[in-house]
Design a protein around this motif. Structure first.
Motif, PDB file in Angstrom:
ATOM      1  N   ARG A 118       4.873  26.991  43.152  1.00 45.81           N
ATOM      2  CA  ARG A 118       4.633  27.801  44.547  1.00 45.81           C
ATOM      3  C   ARG A 118       5.658  26.975  45.520  1.00 45.81           C
ATOM      4  O   ARG A 118       6.163  27.769  46.391  1.00 45.81           O
ATOM      5  CB  ARG A 118       3.133  27.504  45.092  1.00 45.81           C
ATOM      6  N   TYR A 119       5.990  25.620  45.526  1.00 49.07           N
ATOM      7  CA  TYR A 119       6.596  25.102  46.751  1.00 49.07           C
ATOM      8  C   TYR A 119       7.815  24.244  45.989  1.00 49.07           C
ATOM      9  O   TYR A 119       8.568  23.702  46.794  1.00 49.07           O
ATOM     10  CB  TYR A 119       5.579  24.044  47.520  1.00 49.07           C
ATOM     11  N   GLY A 120       7.737  23.893  44.986  1.00 48.19           N
ATOM     12  CA  GLY A 120       9.030  23.060  44.328  1.00 48.19           C
ATOM     13  C   GLY A 120       9.049  21.791  44.240  1.00 48.19           C
ATOM     14  O   GLY A 120       9.346  21.183  43.144  1.00 48.19           O
ATOM     15  N   LYS A 121       8.635  20.931  45.351  1.00 50.34           N
ATOM     16  CA  LYS A 121       8.695  19.497  45.352  1.00 50.34           C
ATOM     17  C   LYS A 121       7.558  18.851  44.437  1.00 50.34           C
ATOM     18  O   LYS A 121       7.799  17.934  43.808  1.00 50.34           O
ATOM     19  CB  LYS A 121       8.505  19.030  46.680  1.00 50.34           C
ATOM     20  N   SER A 122       6.265  19.093  44.710  1.00 52.39           N
ATOM     21  CA  SER A 122       5.266  18.884  43.872  1.00 52.39           C
ATOM     22  C   SER A 122       4.115  19.912  44.063  1.00 52.39           C
ATOM     23  O   SER A 122       4.398  20.790  44.801  1.00 52.39           O
ATOM     24  CB  SER A 122       4.871  17.334  44.511  1.00 52.39           C
ATOM     25  N   PRO A 123       3.132  19.762  43.267  1.00 52.26           N
ATOM     26  CA  PRO A 123       2.124  20.897  43.199  1.00 52.26           C
ATOM     27  C   PRO A 123       1.070  20.522  44.433  1.00 52.26           C
ATOM     28  O   PRO A 123       0.179  21.284  44.312  1.00 52.26           O
ATOM     29  CB  PRO A 123       1.247  20.425  41.878  1.00 52.26           C
ATOM     30  N   TYR A 124       1.196  19.371  45.103  1.00 52.97           N
ATOM     31  CA  TYR A 124       0.270  18.955  46.065  1.00 52.97           C
ATOM     32  C   TYR A 124       0.579  19.475  47.664  1.00 52.97           C
ATOM     33  O   TYR A 124       1.537  19.515  48.032  1.00 52.97           O
ATOM     34  CB  TYR A 124       0.106  17.555  46.019  1.00 52.97           C
ATOM     35  N   LEU A 125      -0.667  19.891  48.213  1.00 54.84           N
ATOM     36  CA  LEU A 125      -0.519  19.808  49.603  1.00 54.84           C
ATOM     37  C   LEU A 125      -1.395  19.035  50.532  1.00 54.84           C
ATOM     38  O   LEU A 125      -2.510  18.613  49.630  1.00 54.84           O
ATOM     39  CB  LEU A 125      -1.025  21.607  49.860  1.00 54.84           C
ATOM     40  N   TYR A 126      -1.349  18.976  51.592  1.00 58.36           N
ATOM     41  CA  TYR A 126      -2.094  18.129  52.604  1.00 58.36           C
ATOM     42  C   TYR A 126      -2.016  18.372  54.102  1.00 58.36           C
ATOM     43  O   TYR A 126      -1.010  18.736  54.283  1.00 58.36           O
ATOM     44  CB  TYR A 126      -1.112  16.643  52.562  1.00 58.36           C
ATOM     45  N   PRO A 127      -3.480  18.566  54.438  1.00 66.02           N
ATOM     46  CA  PRO A 127      -3.326  19.074  55.842  1.00 66.02           C
ATOM     47  C   PRO A 127      -2.977  18.133  56.917  1.00 66.02           C
ATOM     48  O   PRO A 127      -3.226  17.206  56.888  1.00 66.02           O
ATOM     49  CB  PRO A 127      -4.881  19.140  56.066  1.00 66.02           C
ATOM     50  N   LEU A 128      -2.038  18.686  58.090  1.00 60.17           N
ATOM     51  CA  LEU A 128      -1.596  17.900  59.152  1.00 60.17           C
ATOM     52  C   LEU A 128      -2.999  17.318  59.677  1.00 60.17           C
ATOM     53  O   LEU A 128      -3.981  18.273  59.997  1.00 60.17           O
ATOM     54  CB  LEU A 128      -1.003  18.730  60.002  1.00 60.17           C
ATOM     55  N   TYR A 129      -2.931  16.202  60.186  1.00 56.30           N
ATOM     56  CA  TYR A 129      -3.909  15.514  61.140  1.00 56.30           C
ATOM     57  C   TYR A 129      -5.045  15.168  60.113  1.00 56.30           C
ATOM     58  O   TYR A 129      -6.262  14.629  60.350  1.00 56.30           O
ATOM     59  CB  TYR A 129      -4.647  16.308  62.255  1.00 56.30           C
ATOM     60  N   GLY A 130      -4.834  15.119  58.627  1.00 52.86           N
ATOM     61  CA  GLY A 130      -5.736  14.498  57.872  1.00 52.86           C
ATOM     62  C   GLY A 130      -6.827  15.585  57.372  1.00 52.86           C
ATOM     63  O   GLY A 130      -6.908  16.467  57.758  1.00 52.86           O
ATOM     64  N   LEU A 131      -7.369  14.889  56.186  1.00 51.43           N
ATOM     65  CA  LEU A 131      -8.627  15.657  55.593  1.00 51.43           C
ATOM     66  C   LEU A 131      -9.815  15.988  56.384  1.00 51.43           C
ATOM     67  O   LEU A 131     -10.297  16.948  55.842  1.00 51.43           O
ATOM     68  CB  LEU A 131      -8.918  14.935  54.267  1.00 51.43           C
ATOM     69  N   GLY A 132     -10.032  15.232  57.493  1.00 56.84           N
ATOM     70  CA  GLY A 132     -11.142  15.552  58.292  1.00 56.84           C
ATOM     71  C   GLY A 132     -11.127  16.988  58.954  1.00 56.84           C
ATOM     72  O   GLY A 132     -11.892  17.745  59.249  1.00 56.84           O
ATOM     73  N   GLU A 133      -9.891  17.508  58.750  1.00 58.33           N
ATOM     74  CA  GLU A 133      -9.745  18.992  59.362  1.00 58.33           C
ATOM     75  C   GLU A 133     -10.409  20.086  58.399  1.00 58.33           C
ATOM     76  O   GLU A 133     -10.735  21.069  58.844  1.00 58.33           O
ATOM     77  CB  GLU A 133      -8.251  19.297  59.489  1.00 58.33           C
ATOM     78  N   LEU A 134     -10.748  19.577  57.167  1.00 56.67           N
ATOM     79  CA  LEU A 134     -11.112  20.600  56.309  1.00 56.67           C
ATOM     80  C   LEU A 134     -12.718  20.976  56.567  1.00 56.67           C
ATOM     81  O   LEU A 134     -13.018  22.065  56.658  1.00 56.67           O
ATOM     82  CB  LEU A 134     -11.082  20.232  54.870  1.00 56.67           C
ATOM     83  N   PRO A 135     -13.409  19.817  56.773  1.00 62.09           N
ATOM     84  CA  PRO A 135     -14.910  20.345  57.144  1.00 62.09           C
ATOM     85  C   PRO A 135     -14.957  21.129  58.566  1.00 62.09           C
ATOM     86  O   PRO A 135     -15.897  21.893  58.747  1.00 62.09           O
ATOM     87  CB  PRO A 135     -15.486  18.890  56.965  1.00 62.09           C
ATOM     88  N   GLN A 136     -14.053  20.682  59.398  1.00 61.39           N
ATOM     89  CA  GLN A 136     -14.101  21.309  60.738  1.00 61.39           C
ATOM     90  C   GLN A 136     -13.953  22.687  60.378  1.00 61.39           C
ATOM     91  O   GLN A 136     -14.241  23.551  61.200  1.00 61.39           O
ATOM     92  CB  GLN A 136     -13.183  20.614  61.496  1.00 61.39           C
ATOM     93  N   GLY A 137     -12.852  23.122  59.738  1.00 59.19           N
ATOM     94  CA  GLY A 137     -12.255  24.438  59.454  1.00 59.19           C
ATOM     95  C   GLY A 137     -13.434  25.377  58.836  1.00 59.19           C
ATOM     96  O   GLY A 137     -13.931  26.343  59.425  1.00 59.19           O
ATOM     97  N   PHE A 138     -14.272  24.520  57.912  1.00 54.55           N
ATOM     98  CA  PHE A 138     -15.508  25.305  57.363  1.00 54.55           C
ATOM     99  C   PHE A 138     -16.564  25.417  58.419  1.00 54.55           C
ATOM    100  O   PHE A 138     -17.162  26.321  58.467  1.00 54.55           O
ATOM    101  CB  PHE A 138     -16.023  24.527  56.060  1.00 54.55           C
ATOM    102  N   ALA A 139     -16.745  24.627  59.066  1.00 53.57           N
ATOM    103  CA  ALA A 139     -17.662  24.445  60.180  1.00 53.57           C
ATOM    104  C   ALA A 139     -17.345  25.775  61.258  1.00 53.57           C
ATOM    105  O   ALA A 139     -18.308  26.390  61.405  1.00 53.57           O
ATOM    106  CB  ALA A 139     -17.784  23.341  61.083  1.00 53.57           C
TER     107      ALA A 139
END
Length: 426
Positions: free
Chosen positions: A196-217
């Motif tokens: 999908r992106y070429g460099k590695s198979p991994y993605l990471y959210p800007l501002y850290g993983l704490g953004e994920l639960p906030q997004g779901f909230a």
């Protein structure tokens, strides 16, 4: 749950989102959390520029969590960056993980003949389709062990090590004697994510993983969910063996079902192990990674005479989680002895010099109560893996126990269209 029409109240005893997988900011709070004396030195820059994950994880670009984020449109609240490289440890050095034919042929991890055999193996995996027996080439995906598949392609021990641990992302070697279908699908997931992106198979959210639960909230709130931080839980109210409510600050919020992490119900979980994590602040990229501003390093257990792998996740100011010119590398592994810090030393040796480190040893819990009677559904503690695939399996398992049916990505998509459908047509 909110998307599925459930009325959801989310209570958290902490003042921040994410519980044990929060991103801590400012840096001063991290020092306090780990009981370090004094305050961060001026060389660390502004405390507010830091968002330090307590639990390091990346997202597989084609993995389950990204699908959940896309289907629920939580992606509208988040920005992601691709991790710049994935590396594997062999004989005291680190090498880029080859995952395409071109990289495999150029890699110094293998000799010439080994490369040809590995290329054949990658082509086989790419063409493998569990619904088409013509792609099996004499392998029975439900019976043939992975050990036998490696034998079929005549792959050597080093190649088996990085295939099982850096591509299929297994933590131990137990998979070798299990049917090969799961492993082949894991390698396919890695390759598809990489594609999908070429460099590695991994993605990471800007501002850290704490953004994920906030997004779901936020998503939950759109569907009528309510979120309360700073809400101490005094008691889980049980009547006739079944949960009926949660008591907080003298009031009871009544409920039919309850989801919580193990820290809220110590009498309904069992300890299944420990994980050591060491957060390291560096002023330099990791050696031999081509000065990448983010990467993952996997140290296969065989290379350091262990039963489980050691992982390193590294991110930096490029992801808005550290001050300019600073890097955060987090090493983690499953504890196997009475001296966990010695166990993780091979990873820390790769990171020197380390400006500051924060060590945590956490117990791993699994539920003893699956919620059938009590209707209390308890998540498992985050494991040592550096991606969210095992966490997503746990979420789907809880969903199935609560709802009585499998979690269906397509259903999620349809429900989303019901809500967002009109505005998309305008």
């Amino acid at each position: 749950m909110s998307v599925n029409g459930k009325k959801v109240l989310h209570m958290d005893r902490n003042s921040y989102y994410g519980g044990e997988s929060a991103s801590i900011t400012p840096l001063e709070d991290l020092y306090k959390r780990f009981n370090l004396p004094g305050t961060p030195p001026e060389s660390m820059g502004r405390g507010r520029d830091w968002n330090v994950d307590l639990i390091p994880k990346f997202l597989m670009a084609n993995g389950q969590l990204v699908k959940m984020l896309l289907y629920t449109e939580v992606t509208r609240y988040l920005d992601f960056k691709v991790i710049e490289g994935s590396f594997v440890y062999k004989g005291g050095k680190i090498y880029k993980v080859p995952s395409t034919e071109a990289e495999a042929l150029a890699s110094s991890l293998m000799g010439l003949f080994e490369k040809r055999r590995f290329r054949k193996f990658l082509v086989y995996v790419a063409n493998f389709d569990e619904n088409d027996a013509r792609t099996f080439e004499g392998v029975d995906p439900k019976k043939t062990t992975m050990r036998d598949v490696y034998k079929k392609f005549d792959l050597g021990q080093d190649v088996i090590d990085f295939t099982g641990h850096a591509l299929a992302l297994y933590r131990t070697d137990d998979y070798l004697d299990q049917p090969c279908q799961e492993t082949i699908n894991r390698i396919k997931l890695y390759s598809e994510s990489l594609a999908r992106y070429g460099k590695s198979p991994y993605l990471y959210p800007l501002y850290g993983l704490g953004e994920l639960p906030q997004g779901f909230a936020r998503l939950s709130a759109i569907y009528g969910g309510t979120y309360m931080l700073n809400k101490p839980i005094e008691e889980i109210v049980i009547e006739n063996g079944k949960v009926v409510g949660v008591k907080s600050e003298g009031e009871v919020a009544r409920c039919k079902q309850l989801i919580c992490d193990p820290s809220y119900v110590s009498d309904r979980v069992t300890k299944v192990g420990q994980v050591i994590r060491v957060i390291c602040i560096l002023s330099h990229p990791i050696k031999n990674t081509n000065d990448a501003n983010s990467c993952q390093i996997i140290i296969p257990q065989n290379q350091v005479n262990r039963k489980s792998d050691i992982y390193v996740c590294m991110i930096s100011s490029a992801h808005n989680v550290a001050a300019q010119g600073k890097y955060i590398a987090i090493a983690s592994t499953t504890v196997e002895t009475a001296d966990p810090e010695k166990e993780i030393k091979p990873a820390l040796d790769l990171l020197e010099p380390i400006e500051q480190k924060f060590v945590s040893i956490s117990d791993l819990f699994a539920p003893t109560d699956l919620g059938t009677e009590s209707q209390i559904f308890i998540s498992r503690t985050y494991d040592a893996t550096t991606h969210f695939e095992t966490t997503c399996d746990d979420i789907k398992d809880i969903y199935k126990r609560m709802m009585g049916s499998e979690f269906d990505f397509e259903e999620m998509k349809r429900k989303k269209n019901d809500i967002y459908g009109e505005e998309e047509q305008q």
